[in-house]
Design a protein around this motif. Structure first.
Motif, PDB file in Angstrom:
ATOM      1  N   HIS A 193     -10.169  -1.976   6.252  1.00 59.96           N
ATOM      2  CA  HIS A 193     -11.544  -1.885   5.777  1.00 59.96           C
ATOM      3  C   HIS A 193     -11.575  -2.048   4.265  1.00 59.96           C
ATOM      4  O   HIS A 193     -10.743  -1.485   3.558  1.00 59.96           O
ATOM      5  N   LEU A 194     -12.565  -2.785   3.792  1.00 54.05           N
ATOM      6  CA  LEU A 194     -12.729  -3.004   2.358  1.00 54.05           C
ATOM      7  C   LEU A 194     -14.181  -2.767   1.966  1.00 54.05           C
ATOM      8  O   LEU A 194     -15.101  -3.068   2.743  1.00 54.05           O
ATOM      9  N   ARG A 195     -14.358  -2.246   0.768  1.00 54.87           N
ATOM     10  CA  ARG A 195     -15.718  -2.063   0.268  1.00 54.87           C
ATOM     11  C   ARG A 195     -16.321  -3.417  -0.079  1.00 54.87           C
ATOM     12  O   ARG A 195     -15.636  -4.304  -0.600  1.00 54.87           O
ATOM     13  N   VAL A 196     -17.598  -3.579   0.213  1.00 54.44           N
ATOM     14  CA  VAL A 196     -18.331  -4.791  -0.160  1.00 54.44           C
ATOM     15  C   VAL A 196     -19.641  -4.400  -0.834  1.00 54.44           C
ATOM     16  O   VAL A 196     -20.241  -3.358  -0.516  1.00 54.44           O
ATOM     17  N   ASP A 197     -20.049  -5.225  -1.787  1.00 56.90           N
ATOM     18  CA  ASP A 197     -21.371  -5.091  -2.391  1.00 56.90           C
ATOM     19  C   ASP A 197     -22.360  -5.886  -1.553  1.00 56.90           C
ATOM     20  O   ASP A 197     -22.055  -6.980  -1.065  1.00 56.90           O
ATOM     21  N   VAL A 198     -23.566  -5.334  -1.394  1.00 57.44           N
ATOM     22  CA  VAL A 198     -24.559  -5.895  -0.492  1.00 57.44           C
ATOM     23  C   VAL A 198     -25.767  -6.384  -1.288  1.00 57.44           C
ATOM     24  O   VAL A 198     -26.326  -5.636  -2.095  1.00 57.44           O
ATOM     25  N   ASP A 199     -26.139  -7.638  -1.078  1.00 54.23           N
ATOM     26  CA  ASP A 199     -27.379  -8.163  -1.651  1.00 54.23           C
ATOM     27  C   ASP A 199     -28.514  -7.777  -0.710  1.00 54.23           C
ATOM     28  O   ASP A 199     -28.754  -8.435   0.305  1.00 54.23           O
ATOM     29  N   GLN A 200     -29.195  -6.696  -1.062  1.00 55.19           N
ATOM     30  CA  GLN A 200     -30.204  -6.147  -0.158  1.00 55.19           C
ATOM     31  C   GLN A 200     -31.479  -6.972  -0.110  1.00 55.19           C
ATOM     32  O   GLN A 200     -32.370  -6.678   0.687  1.00 55.19           O
ATOM     33  N   ASP A 201     -31.587  -8.022  -0.946  1.00 53.01           N
ATOM     34  CA  ASP A 201     -32.762  -8.882  -0.896  1.00 53.01           C
ATOM     35  C   ASP A 201     -32.681  -9.884   0.252  1.00 53.01           C
ATOM     36  O   ASP A 201     -33.686 -10.497   0.609  1.00 53.01           O
ATOM     37  N   SER A 202     -31.488 -10.049   0.838  1.00 54.61           N
ATOM     38  CA  SER A 202     -31.344 -10.981   1.943  1.00 54.61           C
ATOM     39  C   SER A 202     -31.803 -10.324   3.241  1.00 54.61           C
ATOM     40  O   SER A 202     -31.443  -9.181   3.536  1.00 54.61           O
TER      41      SER A 202
END
Length: 907
Positions: free
Chosen positions: A700-709
């Motif tokens: 498992h790896l942390r990811v940044d999320v573009d919440q505008d999508s």
């Protein structure tokens, strides 16, 4: 449990006592295999039995023997029953006696209600429970036939050896765990799932029913009979690694049972340099680490001696069945002779678990193979409690609570805010003075199931050294992407024991109003598709992700469904938002796609079975020729596979682009799903080369999320993604990078990784517009084994992407320079076949000897040297896992026989 129609016990079969000294003495009233099947089992057998013959013979023995009762534990995907038999002496199989035995054994699992004195009495007076199971892989058939032979001997035998087994044991026999796969001579079940990887998640009905029967008859010994390549036989001692939370008593039993099997094996005895067929070996290939196996889960979850037995499938049927019978019979003999010790130590396992949980102490890493040493110890941390926080993904939180409760874990709902002085936050962070809110779920380690809690809840499984035959992480909170903390502090929140799932309507809405719920979880997605399938009109707030349905459409059935999925429905005003449409999904099964395993089957299960969508098969020819099977769909899902183009011609690629531009959605998964899109000019992402020593093994790896999508609607700003040696994608310049690996200090990975920094700044999901439509590309497989809930939610968002017909296109329909450049880039060779290549690391000085040995098995190995290590990567084009690979086991044994130390091994 449904009794078999032919399963009525004999009313008055004669009892024979004392036992006979003649080992061949048997009751004539119990039908032999020859009498029912027309051929013997084991010696003299020419073919394996069919599913119908399994059921017929179980019913015949049950009807003739008062030592046997039968039932059906569940049904298969295609509706076939999975029968079982309970065998013991005449007294023990009576319903009242059997209930007492099971209750006594179950009480040993909870020392809080069972005194040592009472436990000692149970150990002295009660039989132990032993399971004999087989055929979890449908093409591995001999264990089934041997289990029927074992059934006959226990039901009919009059010898003292039989009496000892029946007097001291209750034996549960499950001849086949995968009847659909058996009919098809296929490893997987009808949905293409490997049922021997499904144990903790229990997504498949065959697994789920089996685990419920295990809870009913908790074992002290558990046999899982398999087949492998060649003509040899494996039984434990196991290969390392062994998960640290597996109790030492169980490992001791397993190793001692191994000695009994050696004595009873017969044939050619132990394998060596001279004896290479019809012989046994130990310590190789078959580990006890991943919590999805038929040995690890009975061991960690039930305190049993869980064991995998493997017989070479190249042997004659008679030899395969007879050797499986020998190990089953020897195991039963050892368990009968040691049943008092078994039950006494069984009580100790749970007593120790309570003590460890109270102290917050984790078990240390250990090894069983004489030549191995622990490289990575379990860290010195204290864990007394886990808390699942209710701030987001609440329905998936509740599903995890149910998964825990269905393995007899005690979970509590917090009734009043609780202060936690020091907390660890999943993802490698710490915090002080954390307030756990009301509504959170508390899992104290101070309970008998401490080992199981840590085994599936732990932020990291802490492998003792880098040998991997499956994944290196399966942390359930990370798979679900739910907010979780754990602590070593002694905290006792005001909380109540959870006895049923929460969800459904919280209060009544006005008739003109609505019921709302957050579509922020896999469970909420399943609920959404169920409503759409029922014709319930839904709207979604594209700012918050919340969905609303008219109050008048909330029937009792819908409310009960919401409750079962953990979805809370809150009353609101008139429904407003963007209409949610039921997608019409085409599932690609063209060039490069396996339709019997992998993500194609996972899509059939998740989208078809769980979400109730009608999936239309779409072939390569359908796209190339623009047939209605393709053009009539609103979504095309391309699963993982082996072709970089899917067989699409230039015309087919243009057809695909035009179809998307009309407002449709392409969803591409992992290798083939992303590469077909790239070849068609749908993305500017390219694949980044992996370093020679790169290893990301189901982590498992942390990811940044573009919440505008819209694809990320309802996900948190930071999430976790499951990576299993997936392709590494560069960011898109022509779309939205929905999930990105951080490039800075927030980058984090668990499990076992080497060179994971290569992922920094790359992407896991992109949203690429074309005309009024889009291609949503996943670098990984979000449907992996159907237990990656945060991935399932993202797929649901992609399928429910808000329609843009009539709106200005986000991007022109043509292929621009960036996408054309990506399409023209060289295709990265696919070495994994939907799984992973084999990776072997040795000292650089050992490379010549290693190459010579590897060359005896394959000429395709790719070699590199990094620092003082040599790395050999062997392509795995068919995606074979270690236990089904044609030569991996023999290769590893050859390297060890040559005294070449393996620094790491990934299969």
């Amino acid at each position: 449990m449904v009794p078999l129609l032919s399963g009525t016990p004999a009313a008055s079969a004669p009892r024979h006592s004392p036992c006979s000294t003649d080992p061949t003495a048997r009751l004539s009233t119990v039908p032999t295999p020859e009498a029912v099947l027309g051929f013997p089992l084991g010696l003299g057998q020419q073919r394996v039995v069919t599913n119908d013959e399994v059921r017929t013979y179980l019913g015949a023995v049950d009807g003739a023997s008062d030592r046997v009762t039968t039932g059906v534990m569940t049904s298969s995907v295609l509706g076939q029953p999975l029968p079982y038999a309970v065998v013991s002496n005449e007294r023990n199989v009576r319903p009242s006696a059997l209930r007492r035995i099971v209750d006594d054994v179950r009480d040993l699992r909870d020392p809080r209600r069972t005194s040592p004195r009472r436990a000692a009495g149970t150990a002295k007076d009660s039989p132990a429970i032993v399971w004999v199971t087989a055929n979890v892989h449908g093409g591995e058939k001999s264990g089934t036939d041997a289990a029927l032979k074992t059934l006959y001997e226990l039901a009919a035998g009059l010898s003292c050896a039989v009496a000892d087994r029946n007097d001291n044991l209750v034996t549960i026999i499950v001849p086949t765990q995968n009847p659909d796969g058996r009919d098809a001579t296929r490893r997987q079940n009808e949905y293409g799932f490997d049922l021997n990887r499904d144990w903790f998640a229990r997504t498949q009905q065959e697994t789920d029913g089996k685990l419920e029967l295990l809870r009913r008859y908790p074992p002290q010994v558990f046999i899982d009979a398999h087949e492998m390549g060649g003509r040899q036989y494996f039984f434990p001692p196991n290969a390392d690694p062994i998960h640290h939370e597996i109790a030492g008593e169980a490992v001791d039993w397993i190793n001692r049972i191994g000695e009994a099997n050696k004595s009873g094996f017969g044939y050619n005895g132990a394998c060596d340099e001279v004896v290479t067929t019809e012989c046994y070996f130990n310590y190789d290939t078959y580990d006890m680490f991943f919590m999805g196996y038929g040995d690890t889960v009975p061991t960690a979850g039930f305190g049993a001696a869980g064991m995998t037995y493997e017989k070479g499938s190249a042997s004659a049927v008679a030899d395969r069945v007879q050797q499986q019978f020998h190990t089953q019979w020897s195991t039963l003999g050892w368990a009968a002779a040691n049943k008092r010790e078994l039950l006494s130590d069984y009580f100790d396992i749970w007593t120790d678990a309570l003590t460890e949980g109270r102290a917050g102490r984790l078990e240390p890493n250990e090894v069983v193979q004489p030549t191995n040493e622990v490289q990575f110890p379990v860290p010195d941390i204290t864990i007394r409690s886990y808390f699942l926080l209710p701030d987001r993904q609440l329905a998936d939180v509740r599903q995890l609570v149910e998964r825990l409760r269905r393995m007899d874990v005690e979970v509590y709902e917090v009734q009043r805010p609780t202060r936690v002085p020091t907390a660890r936050i999943f993802g490698g962070r710490t915090a002080r003075d954390v307030t756990v809110p009301k509504g959170a779920y508390w899992i104290p380690m101070d309970q008998p199931q401490k080992h199981w809690i840590q085994a599936i809840m732990g932020e990291d499984p802490y492998t003792p050294f880098p040998y991997f035959y499956d994944v290196s992480s399966w942390s359930n909170p990370l798979l679900m992407g739910v907010s979780t903390i754990y602590t070593g502090d002694t905290v006792r929140p005001k909380a109540k024991l959870v006895r049923e799932i929460s969800g459904g309507r919280t209060s009544a809405a006005r008739p003109w109003g609505s019921y709302r719920y957050p579509l922020d979880s896999a469970a909420a997605a399943e609920f959404t598709f169920a409503l759409l399938g029922r014709g319930v009109p839904l709207v979604r707030d594209l700012a918050t992700g919340a969905v609303a349905l008219p109050a008048t459409r909330l029937s009792r059935e819908v409310d009960e469904l919401a409750e079962s999925l953990g979805v809370s429905l809150t009353p609101g005003g008139a429904p407003t938002g963007t209409r949610v449409e039921l997608p019409d999904v085409g599932l690609f099964q063209g060039t490069g796609i396996s339709t019997t395993s992998g993500s194609h089957g996972e899509a059939r299960y998740v989208l078809g079975k769980r979400w109730g969508l009608d999936l239309t098969p779409v072939t390569t020819a359908d796209i190339n020729d623009n047939t209605a099977a393709f053009t009539g769909r609103t979504v095309l899902l391309v699963p993982d596979g082996s072709s970089p183009t899917g067989g699409l011609t230039a015309t087919g690629q243009a057809n695909l682009r035009d179809w998307i531009a009309q407002g449709h959605t392409y969803v591409g998964l992992r290798n083939e799903g992303t590469r077909v899109a790239r070849a068609a000019g749908l993305t500017s992402t390219t694949e980044k080369a992996k370093p020679d020593d790169y290893l990301v093994i189901g982590s498992h790896l942390r990811v940044d999320v573009d919440q505008d999508s819209p694809v990320a609607l309802g996900r948190p700003a930071e999430d976790f993604e499951f990576n299993n040696s997936d392709p590494i994608l560069t960011p898109t310049s022509t779309g939205t990078n929905v999930l990105s690996y951080p490039s800075g200090a927030t980058f984090w990975a668990n499990g076992y990784t080497v060179g994971a920094d290569t992922l920094k700044g790359t992407v896991a999901v992109v949203d690429e517009p074309t005309g009024a439509g889009r291609a949503v590309l996943f670098a990984y497989n979000p449907l992996f084994r159907a237990y990656n809930e945060n991935g399932l939610h993202l797929v649901a968002n992609a399928l429910l992407y808000p329609a843009t017909q009539g709106a200005a296109p986000r991007r022109a329909a043509g292929v621009d320079a960036a996408r054309a450049s990506a399409a023209a880039a060289p295709v990265t060779p696919d070495l994994s076949g939907g799984w992973r290549p084999i990776s072997i690391e040795v000292a650089a000085t050992d490379l010549p000897r290693t190459q010579a040995i590897v060359g005896r098995f394959t000429t395709d190995a790719r070699t590199s040297v990094t620092g003082g290590s040599a790395h050999l990567v062997i392509p795995n084009p068919e995606g074979r896992q270690a236990d089904e690979h044609p030569f991996l086991r023999d290769l590893v044994r050859a390297l060890r026989a040559a005294s070449i130390p393996l620094r790491s091994l990934v299969g």
